[in-house]
Structure formats: structure tokens, C-alpha cells
Design a protein around this motif. Structure first.
Motif, PDB file in Angstrom:
ATOM      1  N   SER A   3     -62.581  -0.515 -41.874  1.00 49.28           N
ATOM      2  CA  SER A   3     -63.642   0.054 -42.653  1.00 49.28           C
ATOM      3  C   SER A   3     -63.416   1.750 -42.677  1.00 49.28           C
ATOM      4  N   MET A   4     -62.679   2.158 -41.772  1.00 46.17           N
ATOM      5  CA  MET A   4     -62.516   3.478 -41.714  1.00 46.17           C
ATOM      6  C   MET A   4     -61.635   4.189 -42.478  1.00 46.17           C
ATOM      7  N   GLU A   5     -60.720   3.343 -42.804  1.00 40.13           N
ATOM      8  CA  GLU A   5     -59.774   3.758 -43.765  1.00 40.13           C
ATOM      9  C   GLU A   5     -59.999   4.063 -45.304  1.00 40.13           C
ATOM     10  N   ASN A   6     -61.334   3.318 -45.651  1.00 40.00           N
ATOM     11  CA  ASN A   6     -61.845   3.593 -46.840  1.00 40.00           C
ATOM     12  C   ASN A   6     -62.816   4.753 -47.119  1.00 40.00           C
ATOM     13  N   LEU A   7     -63.144   5.203 -46.216  1.00 33.85           N
ATOM     14  CA  LEU A   7     -64.191   6.391 -46.250  1.00 33.85           C
ATOM     15  C   LEU A   7     -63.504   7.456 -46.395  1.00 33.85           C
ATOM     16  N   GLU A   8     -64.234   8.227 -47.542  1.00 31.14           N
ATOM     17  CA  GLU A   8     -63.641   9.496 -48.129  1.00 31.14           C
ATOM     18  C   GLU A   8     -64.438  10.603 -47.250  1.00 31.14           C
ATOM     19  N   ILE A   9     -63.898  11.523 -46.895  1.00 33.40           N
ATOM     20  CA  ILE A   9     -64.575  12.701 -46.271  1.00 33.40           C
ATOM     21  C   ILE A   9     -65.100  13.681 -47.248  1.00 33.40           C
ATOM     22  N   THR A  10     -66.268  13.644 -47.303  1.00 35.21           N
ATOM     23  CA  THR A  10     -67.022  14.628 -48.205  1.00 35.21           C
ATOM     24  C   THR A  10     -67.448  15.864 -47.659  1.00 35.21           C
ATOM     25  N   PRO A  11     -67.181  17.073 -48.411  1.00 33.64           N
ATOM     26  CA  PRO A  11     -67.306  18.207 -47.821  1.00 33.64           C
ATOM     27  C   PRO A  11     -68.904  18.671 -47.677  1.00 33.64           C
ATOM     28  N   VAL A  12     -69.185  19.486 -46.609  1.00 32.86           N
ATOM     29  CA  VAL A  12     -70.613  19.461 -46.462  1.00 32.86           C
ATOM     30  C   VAL A  12     -71.001  20.921 -47.304  1.00 32.86           C
ATOM     31  N   LEU A  68     -94.699  23.810 -43.331  1.00 37.54           N
ATOM     32  CA  LEU A  68     -93.561  24.340 -44.347  1.00 37.54           C
ATOM     33  C   LEU A  68     -92.542  25.141 -43.836  1.00 37.54           C
ATOM     34  N   ILE A  69     -92.897  25.907 -43.067  1.00 39.77           N
ATOM     35  CA  ILE A  69     -91.886  26.941 -42.460  1.00 39.77           C
ATOM     36  C   ILE A  69     -90.736  26.341 -41.697  1.00 39.77           C
ATOM     37  N   GLU A  70     -91.206  25.127 -40.802  1.00 43.68           N
ATOM     38  CA  GLU A  70     -90.189  24.483 -39.870  1.00 43.68           C
ATOM     39  C   GLU A  70     -89.556  23.322 -41.004  1.00 43.68           C
ATOM     40  N   LYS A  71     -90.145  22.907 -41.850  1.00 44.13           N
ATOM     41  CA  LYS A  71     -89.636  22.131 -42.834  1.00 44.13           C
ATOM     42  C   LYS A  71     -88.335  22.806 -43.574  1.00 44.13           C
ATOM     43  N   THR A  72     -88.445  23.930 -43.991  1.00 36.25           N
ATOM     44  CA  THR A  72     -87.538  24.937 -44.662  1.00 36.25           C
ATOM     45  C   THR A  72     -86.358  25.278 -43.705  1.00 36.25           C
ATOM     46  N   VAL A  73     -86.705  25.764 -42.435  1.00 32.25           N
ATOM     47  CA  VAL A  73     -85.640  25.831 -41.579  1.00 32.25           C
ATOM     48  C   VAL A  73     -84.825  24.661 -41.327  1.00 32.25           C
ATOM     49  N   PRO A  78     -77.837  24.552 -41.217  1.00 30.02           N
ATOM     50  CA  PRO A  78     -76.897  23.649 -40.707  1.00 30.02           C
ATOM     51  C   PRO A  78     -77.203  23.352 -39.127  1.00 30.02           C
ATOM     52  N   LYS A  79     -76.994  21.989 -39.087  1.00 32.05           N
ATOM     53  CA  LYS A  79     -77.062  21.969 -37.252  1.00 32.05           C
ATOM     54  C   LYS A  79     -75.914  22.475 -36.638  1.00 32.05           C
ATOM     55  N   ASP A  81     -75.211  25.493 -37.067  1.00 31.99           N
ATOM     56  CA  ASP A  81     -75.513  27.029 -36.782  1.00 31.99           C
ATOM     57  C   ASP A  81     -76.934  27.062 -35.787  1.00 31.99           C
ATOM     58  N   SER A  82     -77.231  26.006 -35.599  1.00 32.12           N
ATOM     59  CA  SER A  82     -78.551  25.980 -34.417  1.00 32.12           C
ATOM     60  C   SER A  82     -78.108  26.215 -32.949  1.00 32.12           C
ATOM     61  N   PRO A  83     -78.926  26.903 -32.362  1.00 32.19           N
ATOM     62  CA  PRO A  83     -78.554  27.314 -30.944  1.00 32.19           C
ATOM     63  C   PRO A  83     -78.510  25.934 -29.867  1.00 32.19           C
ATOM     64  N   GLU A  84     -78.783  24.854 -30.172  1.00 28.35           N
ATOM     65  CA  GLU A  84     -78.800  23.673 -29.455  1.00 28.35           C
ATOM     66  C   GLU A  84     -77.477  23.095 -28.961  1.00 28.35           C
TER      67      GLU A  84
END
Length: 84
Positions: A3-12, A68-73, A78-79, A81-84
Motif C-alpha cells: 500500500s505504500m507504493e500507491n501513496l503520493e507525497i503531497t507538498p506541505v 483564539l490566539i492559541e488556535k491561530t498559533v 508548522p510543527k 518550527d515549534s521548539p518542542e
């Protein structure tokens, strides 16, 4: 068949940094306005603004503004870019 052969890589899709900063800054405006009103109410110089029936909704609205601020961030940074 694997099933991995049929997956297309979509750009982020990456949000430009300036747009991220603009969105996060815009999401901070409601909290800033509510903070000013809440501070004015605590000073007791603005009449009815300091009453409990005005302060409680301002506090609840401040909590929603913080969300709202937390949801916007969460949605714009992107994950990678986050410091974790």
C-alpha cells in the motif's frame, strides 16, 4: 501489492512568515481590547464598567480571546518550527 507504493507525497503548504506574524498579531487584538476594558473597570473611574455584571463577561470573553490566539498559533506555525 504494498500500500505504500500507491501513496503520493503531497507538498506541505507553508504559510509565509510575515503572514503568520500578521495573523497572530490580529488574533491578539481582541484580548488587548478586553484587557484595556477590564483594567478600566478595575480602576472604578468609569461607572458601570466596574460592576460585576460587566466584569464577569469581560473575563469570559478574555478567555475566549486567549483561545483564539492559541488556535491561530496552532494552525499557522508548522510543527517543524515549534521548539518542542
Amino acid at each position: 501489492m504494498n500500500s505504500m507504493e500507491n501513496l503520493e507525497i503531497t507538498p506541505v503548504r507553508r504559510t509565509p512568515v510575515w503572514l503568520r506574524r500578521l495573523l497572530i498579531g490580529a488574533s491578539c487584538l481582541p484580548l488587548a481590547a478586553l484587557s484595556v476594558l477590564h483594567s478600566m473597570g478595575r480602576s472604578d473611574d468609569f461607572g458601570v464598567l466596574g460592576k460585576w455584571y460587566v466584569m464577569v463577561p469581560l473575563t469570559v470573553a478574555g478567555l475566549f480571546a486567549w483561545g483564539l490566539i492559541e488556535k491561530t498559533v496552532e494552525r499557522t506555525v508548522p510543527k517543524t518550527d515549534s521548539p518542542e
